[in-house]
Motif scaffolding. Structure first.
Motif, PDB file in Angstrom:
ATOM      1  N   CYS A  95       0.824  -1.221   0.000  1.00 49.86           N
ATOM      2  CA  CYS A  95       0.000   0.000   0.000  1.00 49.86           C
ATOM      3  C   CYS A  95       0.853   1.263   0.000  1.00 49.86           C
ATOM      4  O   CYS A  95       0.631   2.166  -0.809  1.00 49.86           O
ATOM      5  CB  CYS A  95      -0.935   0.013   1.211  1.00 49.86           C
ATOM      6  SG  CYS A  95      -2.311  -1.144   1.110  1.00 49.86           S
ATOM      7  N   VAL A  96       1.825   1.348   0.910  1.00 47.22           N
ATOM      8  CA  VAL A  96       2.622   2.583   0.986  1.00 47.22           C
ATOM      9  C   VAL A  96       3.453   2.787  -0.280  1.00 47.22           C
ATOM     10  O   VAL A  96       3.619   3.920  -0.740  1.00 47.22           O
ATOM     11  CB  VAL A  96       3.492   2.672   2.266  1.00 47.22           C
ATOM     12  CG1 VAL A  96       2.629   2.670   3.515  1.00 47.22           C
ATOM     13  CG2 VAL A  96       4.538   1.590   2.320  1.00 47.22           C
ATOM     14  N   ASN A  97       3.964   1.709  -0.863  1.00 44.59           N
ATOM     15  CA  ASN A  97       4.747   1.832  -2.092  1.00 44.59           C
ATOM     16  C   ASN A  97       3.878   2.210  -3.288  1.00 44.59           C
ATOM     17  O   ASN A  97       4.286   3.014  -4.129  1.00 44.59           O
ATOM     18  CB  ASN A  97       5.527   0.544  -2.368  1.00 44.59           C
ATOM     19  CG  ASN A  97       6.803   0.475  -1.563  1.00 44.59           C
ATOM     20  OD1 ASN A  97       7.789   1.092  -1.926  1.00 44.59           O
ATOM     21  ND2 ASN A  97       6.772  -0.250  -0.456  1.00 44.59           N
ATOM     22  N   ILE A  98       2.675   1.661  -3.375  1.00 43.51           N
ATOM     23  CA  ILE A  98       1.739   2.030  -4.444  1.00 43.51           C
ATOM     24  C   ILE A  98       1.398   3.513  -4.344  1.00 43.51           C
ATOM     25  O   ILE A  98       1.423   4.238  -5.344  1.00 43.51           O
ATOM     26  CB  ILE A  98       0.459   1.179  -4.378  1.00 43.51           C
ATOM     27  CG1 ILE A  98       0.748  -0.262  -4.786  1.00 43.51           C
ATOM     28  CG2 ILE A  98      -0.646   1.771  -5.252  1.00 43.51           C
ATOM     29  CD1 ILE A  98      -0.399  -1.223  -4.481  1.00 43.51           C
ATOM     30  N   ILE A  99       1.070   3.958  -3.131  1.00 45.08           N
ATOM     31  CA  ILE A  99       0.714   5.370  -2.919  1.00 45.08           C
ATOM     32  C   ILE A  99       1.871   6.267  -3.352  1.00 45.08           C
ATOM     33  O   ILE A  99       1.689   7.247  -4.082  1.00 45.08           O
ATOM     34  CB  ILE A  99       0.313   5.609  -1.453  1.00 45.08           C
ATOM     35  CG1 ILE A  99      -1.014   4.909  -1.142  1.00 45.08           C
ATOM     36  CG2 ILE A  99       0.233   7.116  -1.149  1.00 45.08           C
ATOM     37  CD1 ILE A  99      -1.330   4.783   0.341  1.00 45.08           C
ATOM     38  N   GLU A 113       7.934  10.959   0.954  1.00 50.54           N
ATOM     39  CA  GLU A 113       7.977   9.798   1.829  1.00 50.54           C
ATOM     40  C   GLU A 113       6.562   9.465   2.266  1.00 50.54           C
ATOM     41  O   GLU A 113       5.726  10.363   2.422  1.00 50.54           O
ATOM     42  CB  GLU A 113       8.895  10.017   3.037  1.00 50.54           C
ATOM     43  CG  GLU A 113       8.550  11.176   3.921  1.00 50.54           C
ATOM     44  CD  GLU A 113       9.633  11.451   4.972  1.00 50.54           C
ATOM     45  OE1 GLU A 113      10.837  11.244   4.685  1.00 50.54           O
ATOM     46  OE2 GLU A 113       9.272  11.872   6.070  1.00 50.54           O
ATOM     47  N   VAL A 114       6.316   8.174   2.439  1.00 57.77           N
ATOM     48  CA  VAL A 114       5.001   7.689   2.858  1.00 57.77           C
ATOM     49  C   VAL A 114       5.210   6.687   3.981  1.00 57.77           C
ATOM     50  O   VAL A 114       6.023   5.765   3.855  1.00 57.77           O
ATOM     51  CB  VAL A 114       4.235   7.027   1.688  1.00 57.77           C
ATOM     52  CG1 VAL A 114       2.868   6.528   2.153  1.00 57.77           C
ATOM     53  CG2 VAL A 114       4.078   7.999   0.518  1.00 57.77           C
ATOM     54  N   THR A 115       4.472   6.881   5.074  1.00 52.59           N
ATOM     55  CA  THR A 115       4.527   5.988   6.224  1.00 52.59           C
ATOM     56  C   THR A 115       3.137   5.440   6.486  1.00 52.59           C
ATOM     57  O   THR A 115       2.152   6.186   6.460  1.00 52.59           O
ATOM     58  CB  THR A 115       5.008   6.737   7.486  1.00 52.59           C
ATOM     59  OG1 THR A 115       6.265   7.344   7.225  1.00 52.59           O
ATOM     60  CG2 THR A 115       5.118   5.803   8.675  1.00 52.59           C
ATOM     61  N   GLY A 116       3.053   4.153   6.751  1.00 49.80           N
ATOM     62  CA  GLY A 116       1.796   3.531   7.154  1.00 49.80           C
ATOM     63  C   GLY A 116       1.892   3.092   8.599  1.00 49.80           C
ATOM     64  O   GLY A 116       2.827   2.377   8.968  1.00 49.80           O
ATOM     65  N   ILE A 117       0.948   3.533   9.411  1.00 50.68           N
ATOM     66  CA  ILE A 117       0.909   3.123  10.818  1.00 50.68           C
ATOM     67  C   ILE A 117      -0.342   2.255  10.962  1.00 50.68           C
ATOM     68  O   ILE A 117      -1.442   2.749  11.209  1.00 50.68           O
ATOM     69  CB  ILE A 117       0.877   4.350  11.752  1.00 50.68           C
ATOM     70  CG1 ILE A 117       2.105   5.222  11.480  1.00 50.68           C
ATOM     71  CG2 ILE A 117       0.824   3.914  13.217  1.00 50.68           C
ATOM     72  CD1 ILE A 117       2.058   6.586  12.135  1.00 50.68           C
ATOM     73  N   PHE A 118      -0.165   0.970  10.723  1.00 50.06           N
ATOM     74  CA  PHE A 118      -1.293   0.044  10.697  1.00 50.06           C
ATOM     75  C   PHE A 118      -1.622  -0.457  12.098  1.00 50.06           C
ATOM     76  O   PHE A 118      -0.723  -0.689  12.910  1.00 50.06           O
ATOM     77  CB  PHE A 118      -0.983  -1.139   9.772  1.00 50.06           C
ATOM     78  CG  PHE A 118      -1.073  -0.776   8.321  1.00 50.06           C
ATOM     79  CD1 PHE A 118      -2.237  -1.038   7.601  1.00 50.06           C
ATOM     80  CD2 PHE A 118      -0.021  -0.158   7.672  1.00 50.06           C
ATOM     81  CE1 PHE A 118      -2.331  -0.685   6.262  1.00 50.06           C
ATOM     82  CE2 PHE A 118      -0.104   0.191   6.335  1.00 50.06           C
ATOM     83  CZ  PHE A 118      -1.265  -0.072   5.628  1.00 50.06           C
ATOM     84  N   THR A 119      -2.903  -0.614  12.358  1.00 54.90           N
ATOM     85  CA  THR A 119      -3.336  -1.115  13.664  1.00 54.90           C
ATOM     86  C   THR A 119      -2.928  -2.583  13.783  1.00 54.90           C
ATOM     87  O   THR A 119      -2.810  -3.284  12.763  1.00 54.90           O
ATOM     88  CB  THR A 119      -4.855  -0.962  13.860  1.00 54.90           C
ATOM     89  OG1 THR A 119      -5.536  -1.625  12.800  1.00 54.90           O
ATOM     90  CG2 THR A 119      -5.261   0.499  13.893  1.00 54.90           C
ATOM     91  N   PRO A 120      -2.718  -3.038  15.002  1.00 56.39           N
ATOM     92  CA  PRO A 120      -2.254  -4.414  15.188  1.00 56.39           C
ATOM     93  C   PRO A 120      -3.240  -5.445  14.651  1.00 56.39           C
ATOM     94  O   PRO A 120      -4.451  -5.267  14.721  1.00 56.39           O
ATOM     95  CB  PRO A 120      -2.120  -4.550  16.707  1.00 56.39           C
ATOM     96  CG  PRO A 120      -2.030  -3.166  17.222  1.00 56.39           C
ATOM     97  CD  PRO A 120      -2.814  -2.315  16.269  1.00 56.39           C
ATOM     98  N   ARG A 121      -2.656  -6.489  14.120  1.00 62.32           N
ATOM     99  CA  ARG A 121      -3.427  -7.665  13.713  1.00 62.32           C
ATOM    100  C   ARG A 121      -2.690  -8.851  14.301  1.00 62.32           C
ATOM    101  O   ARG A 121      -1.502  -9.026  14.051  1.00 62.32           O
ATOM    102  CB  ARG A 121      -3.488  -7.739  12.190  1.00 62.32           C
ATOM    103  CG  ARG A 121      -4.029  -9.023  11.633  1.00 62.32           C
ATOM    104  CD  ARG A 121      -5.488  -9.053  11.302  1.00 62.32           C
ATOM    105  NE  ARG A 121      -5.975  -8.106  10.361  1.00 62.32           N
ATOM    106  CZ  ARG A 121      -6.269  -8.382   9.108  1.00 62.32           C
ATOM    107  NH1 ARG A 121      -6.012  -9.560   8.609  1.00 62.32           N
ATOM    108  NH2 ARG A 121      -6.828  -7.477   8.351  1.00 62.32           N
ATOM    109  N   GLY A 122      -3.343  -9.638  15.135  1.00 59.69           N
ATOM    110  CA  GLY A 122      -2.683 -10.775  15.770  1.00 59.69           C
ATOM    111  C   GLY A 122      -1.593 -10.355  16.730  1.00 59.69           C
ATOM    112  O   GLY A 122      -0.636 -11.080  16.945  1.00 59.69           O
ATOM    113  N   GLY A 123      -1.729  -9.149  17.287  1.00 57.60           N
ATOM    114  CA  GLY A 123      -0.770  -8.675  18.274  1.00 57.60           C
ATOM    115  C   GLY A 123       0.481  -8.038  17.685  1.00 57.60           C
ATOM    116  O   GLY A 123       1.413  -7.725  18.423  1.00 57.60           O
TER     117      GLY A 123
END
Length: 151
Positions: A95-99, A113-123
């Motif tokens: 996602c961040v690279n596509i954007i 620069e693009v940063t993704g701060i994704f919510t936890p999945r599976g901790g």
């Protein structure tokens, strides 16, 4: 410079939300200060996409920062573009690279620069980061430095 109304087709009109990944909605306008180096920052705290394997939704805050050159991204078109990821299956890093790549194609910025701060999945949280500096310039050196000194 051309009139803004000639450059933009989305701003000021009824909003159509795309249900699939839609880079074609991105629009740019002329930067009135291309001789200056200055930051433009966008924070998209309600980004969503889908896991390409499970189809489950992923949620993130996407941060975009760039040094414009001749063109700048129009914010409503960016909002619609980001919304178009809602039903798009892609891993966080993708996602961040596509954007970033779509914005480079649109604007040809000096630096981005693009940063993704994704919510936890599976901790586990994932915070992918990518950047780009125009090759053969100080911005390429800046990109390398920022990538190597990222905390």
């Amino acid at each position: 410079m051309t009139d803004l109304k000639d450059q933009l087709s989305i701003l000021g009109r009824a909003t159509e939300y795309k249900n699939v990944y839609a880079p074609e909605v991105l629009e740019a306008f002329d930067n009135k200060h291309p001789e200056n180096d200055y930051w433009v920052q966008f924070n998209c705290p309600e980004f969503t996409s889908l896991c390409p394997i499970t189809g489950q939704p992923d949620f993130a805050e996407i941060r975009i920062s760039y040094l414009p050159d001749v063109k700048m991204v129009e914010s409503k078109s960016l909002k619609l573009y980001m919304f178009s990821f809602r039903n798009h299956g892609a891993f966080h890093e993708d996602c961040v690279n596509i954007i970033m790549k779509d914005l480079i194609r649109l604007m040809d910025p000096k630096y981005i620069e693009v940063t993704g701060i994704f919510t936890p999945r599976g901790g586990i949280s994932i915070y992918p980061y990518c950047n780009y500096g125009r090759p053969g310039t100080k911005y390429e050196e800046m990109a390398s430095y920022r990538l190597m000194n990222r905390k």
